[in-house]
Design an enzyme around this catalytic site. Structure first.
Site, PDB file in Angstrom:
ATOM      1  N   LYS A  11       0.841  -1.203   0.000  1.00 40.76           N
ATOM      2  CA  LYS A  11       0.000   0.000   0.000  1.00 40.76           C
ATOM      3  C   LYS A  11       0.880   1.259   0.000  1.00 40.76           C
ATOM      4  O   LYS A  11       2.107   1.177   0.214  1.00 40.76           O
ATOM      5  CB  LYS A  11      -0.911  -0.048   1.227  1.00 40.76           C
ATOM      6  CG  LYS A  11      -1.908  -1.233   1.205  1.00 40.76           C
ATOM      7  CD  LYS A  11      -2.764  -1.240   2.473  1.00 40.76           C
ATOM      8  CE  LYS A  11      -3.788  -2.358   2.463  1.00 40.76           C
ATOM      9  NZ  LYS A  11      -4.652  -2.317   3.678  1.00 40.76           N
ATOM     10  N   TYR A  51     -12.854  -3.355  -2.672  1.00 38.16           N
ATOM     11  CA  TYR A  51     -13.380  -3.377  -1.301  1.00 38.16           C
ATOM     12  C   TYR A  51     -14.909  -3.406  -1.321  1.00 38.16           C
ATOM     13  O   TYR A  51     -15.551  -2.699  -0.544  1.00 38.16           O
ATOM     14  CB  TYR A  51     -12.881  -2.155  -0.528  1.00 38.16           C
ATOM     15  CG  TYR A  51     -11.428  -2.227  -0.099  1.00 38.16           C
ATOM     16  CD1 TYR A  51     -10.947  -3.264   0.709  1.00 38.16           C
ATOM     17  CD2 TYR A  51     -10.525  -1.236  -0.478  1.00 38.16           C
ATOM     18  CE1 TYR A  51      -9.619  -3.320   1.113  1.00 38.16           C
ATOM     19  CE2 TYR A  51      -9.189  -1.287  -0.071  1.00 38.16           C
ATOM     20  CZ  TYR A  51      -8.749  -2.336   0.726  1.00 38.16           C
ATOM     21  OH  TYR A  51      -7.437  -2.383   1.140  1.00 38.16           O
ATOM     22  N   PHE A  59     -15.791   4.066   7.670  1.00 42.11           N
ATOM     23  CA  PHE A  59     -14.374   4.362   7.440  1.00 42.11           C
ATOM     24  C   PHE A  59     -13.970   4.221   5.978  1.00 42.11           C
ATOM     25  O   PHE A  59     -12.811   4.451   5.631  1.00 42.11           O
ATOM     26  CB  PHE A  59     -13.490   3.478   8.331  1.00 42.11           C
ATOM     27  CG  PHE A  59     -13.720   1.991   8.200  1.00 42.11           C
ATOM     28  CD1 PHE A  59     -13.166   1.271   7.158  1.00 42.11           C
ATOM     29  CD2 PHE A  59     -14.504   1.312   9.133  1.00 42.11           C
ATOM     30  CE1 PHE A  59     -13.378  -0.097   7.038  1.00 42.11           C
ATOM     31  CE2 PHE A  59     -14.731  -0.062   9.021  1.00 42.11           C
ATOM     32  CZ  PHE A  59     -14.158  -0.765   7.961  1.00 42.11           C
ATOM     33  N   ARG A  87      -1.620 -14.745   4.799  1.00 43.64           N
ATOM     34  CA  ARG A  87      -2.409 -14.027   5.820  1.00 43.64           C
ATOM     35  C   ARG A  87      -1.716 -14.147   7.189  1.00 43.64           C
ATOM     36  O   ARG A  87      -1.708 -13.203   7.968  1.00 43.64           O
ATOM     37  CB  ARG A  87      -3.835 -14.575   5.889  1.00 43.64           C
ATOM     38  CG  ARG A  87      -4.639 -14.385   4.605  1.00 43.64           C
ATOM     39  CD  ARG A  87      -5.277 -13.037   4.470  1.00 43.64           C
ATOM     40  NE  ARG A  87      -6.276 -12.775   5.473  1.00 43.64           N
ATOM     41  CZ  ARG A  87      -6.944 -11.627   5.537  1.00 43.64           C
ATOM     42  NH1 ARG A  87      -6.694 -10.640   4.669  1.00 43.64           N
ATOM     43  NH2 ARG A  87      -7.835 -11.426   6.470  1.00 43.64           N
ATOM     44  N   THR A  93      -5.285  -7.080  11.123  1.00 41.07           N
ATOM     45  CA  THR A  93      -5.598  -5.825  10.420  1.00 41.07           C
ATOM     46  C   THR A  93      -5.067  -4.606  11.171  1.00 41.07           C
ATOM     47  O   THR A  93      -4.485  -3.700  10.562  1.00 41.07           O
ATOM     48  CB  THR A  93      -7.134  -5.708  10.266  1.00 41.07           C
ATOM     49  OG1 THR A  93      -7.632  -6.876   9.623  1.00 41.07           O
ATOM     50  CG2 THR A  93      -7.498  -4.479   9.464  1.00 41.07           C
ATOM     51  N   ARG A 104       2.778  -6.710   9.497  1.00 39.82           N
ATOM     52  CA  ARG A 104       2.135  -5.551  10.142  1.00 39.82           C
ATOM     53  C   ARG A 104       2.646  -5.360  11.571  1.00 39.82           C
ATOM     54  O   ARG A 104       2.826  -4.225  12.030  1.00 39.82           O
ATOM     55  CB  ARG A 104       0.621  -5.740  10.112  1.00 39.82           C
ATOM     56  CG  ARG A 104       0.039  -5.610   8.694  1.00 39.82           C
ATOM     57  CD  ARG A 104      -1.335  -6.207   8.610  1.00 39.82           C
ATOM     58  NE  ARG A 104      -2.033  -5.896   7.356  1.00 39.82           N
ATOM     59  CZ  ARG A 104      -3.213  -6.405   7.037  1.00 39.82           C
ATOM     60  NH1 ARG A 104      -3.812  -7.260   7.847  1.00 39.82           N
ATOM     61  NH2 ARG A 104      -3.793  -6.071   5.894  1.00 39.82           N
ATOM     62  N   ASN A 118      -1.711  -0.127   7.241  1.00 35.45           N
ATOM     63  CA  ASN A 118      -1.137  -1.428   7.626  1.00 35.45           C
ATOM     64  C   ASN A 118      -0.292  -2.071   6.527  1.00 35.45           C
ATOM     65  O   ASN A 118      -0.173  -3.292   6.465  1.00 35.45           O
ATOM     66  CB  ASN A 118      -2.244  -2.358   8.140  1.00 35.45           C
ATOM     67  CG  ASN A 118      -3.345  -2.567   7.134  1.00 35.45           C
ATOM     68  OD1 ASN A 118      -3.202  -2.181   5.967  1.00 35.45           O
ATOM     69  ND2 ASN A 118      -4.435  -3.185   7.548  1.00 35.45           N
ATOM     70  N   HIS A 121      -1.893  -5.413   1.642  1.00 33.87           N
ATOM     71  CA  HIS A 121      -3.146  -6.136   1.438  1.00 33.87           C
ATOM     72  C   HIS A 121      -2.816  -7.551   1.002  1.00 33.87           C
ATOM     73  O   HIS A 121      -1.912  -7.751   0.187  1.00 33.87           O
ATOM     74  CB  HIS A 121      -3.994  -5.473   0.337  1.00 33.87           C
ATOM     75  CG  HIS A 121      -5.146  -6.346  -0.101  1.00 33.87           C
ATOM     76  ND1 HIS A 121      -6.312  -6.428   0.606  1.00 33.87           N
ATOM     77  CD2 HIS A 121      -5.272  -7.206  -1.159  1.00 33.87           C
ATOM     78  CE1 HIS A 121      -7.122  -7.305   0.009  1.00 33.87           C
ATOM     79  NE2 HIS A 121      -6.512  -7.790  -1.058  1.00 33.87           N
ATOM     80  N   GLU A 132      -9.782 -10.406  -7.347  1.00 37.80           N
ATOM     81  CA  GLU A 132      -8.928  -9.219  -7.211  1.00 37.80           C
ATOM     82  C   GLU A 132      -7.822  -9.193  -8.272  1.00 37.80           C
ATOM     83  O   GLU A 132      -7.502  -8.128  -8.806  1.00 37.80           O
ATOM     84  CB  GLU A 132      -8.307  -9.197  -5.801  1.00 37.80           C
ATOM     85  CG  GLU A 132      -9.341  -8.986  -4.697  1.00 37.80           C
ATOM     86  CD  GLU A 132      -8.787  -9.235  -3.297  1.00 37.80           C
ATOM     87  OE1 GLU A 132      -7.579  -9.546  -3.171  1.00 37.80           O
ATOM     88  OE2 GLU A 132      -9.560  -9.120  -2.334  1.00 37.80           O
TER      89      GLU A 132
END
Ligand code: TYD
Length: 138
Positions: A11, A51, A59, A87, A93, A104, A118, A121, A132
């Protein structure tokens, strides 16, 4: 048996903080295979599809401003059980709660501005990964 794939996004905060190599290194070092990578600039249309489960959350506007705040590195990796494996590498998160040893947990924090920044993704299911990947690598 087809190989499972995952979409990774480094990100804008990860790119700004020069962590592209570190994030990708951890996934490569685990043994997964990089199959595609590209610079991307997210648009609000792309993010609304990416998303799609979060667009109605309060948010969501913060996610859009964060994800459009700079360039993103999008990558596709593959390997058996890669979604679960990556993951686990990515961590929770919320970067404050994410376990040490995770991307993270080690590299992200709360900067006190109300945004969840964070770093990374990682798709949350093989089905979402394929959806995606089709969006980001159309
Ligand atoms: P989500 O898919 O729930 O988490 P993850 O990235 O761990 O799969 O949420 C997607 C992104 O939305 C998350 O990385 C950061 C942002 N987000 C917030 O800004 N606030 C929140 O309360 C949540 C749950 C997510």
């Amino acid at each position: 048996m087809s190989t499972e794939r995952i979409l990774i996004l480094v990100k804008p905060d990860g790119v700004r903080r020069n962590l592209v190599g570190e994030v990708l290194r951890r996934i490569e070092a685990k043994g997964y295979t990089l199959e595609n990578i590209a610079w991307k600039n997210a648009t609000s249309d792309l993010l609304a599809e990416h998303y799609n489960e979060l667009v109605d959350k309060p948010f969501y506007p913060d996610i859009v401003s964060y994800m459009t705040s700079g360039p993103i590195v999008a990558a596709v990796f593959n390997g058996a059980q890669i979604v679960k494996g990556v993951r686990n590498l990515a961590g929770a998160t919320d970067p404050t709660s994410a376990a040490p040893g995770t991307i993270r947990g080690d590299l992200a924090r709360d900067w006190g501005d109300g945004n969840v920044e964070n770093i990374v993704h990682a798709s949350d299911s093989p089905e979402n990964a394929e959806r995606e990947i089709a969006l980001w690598f159309a």
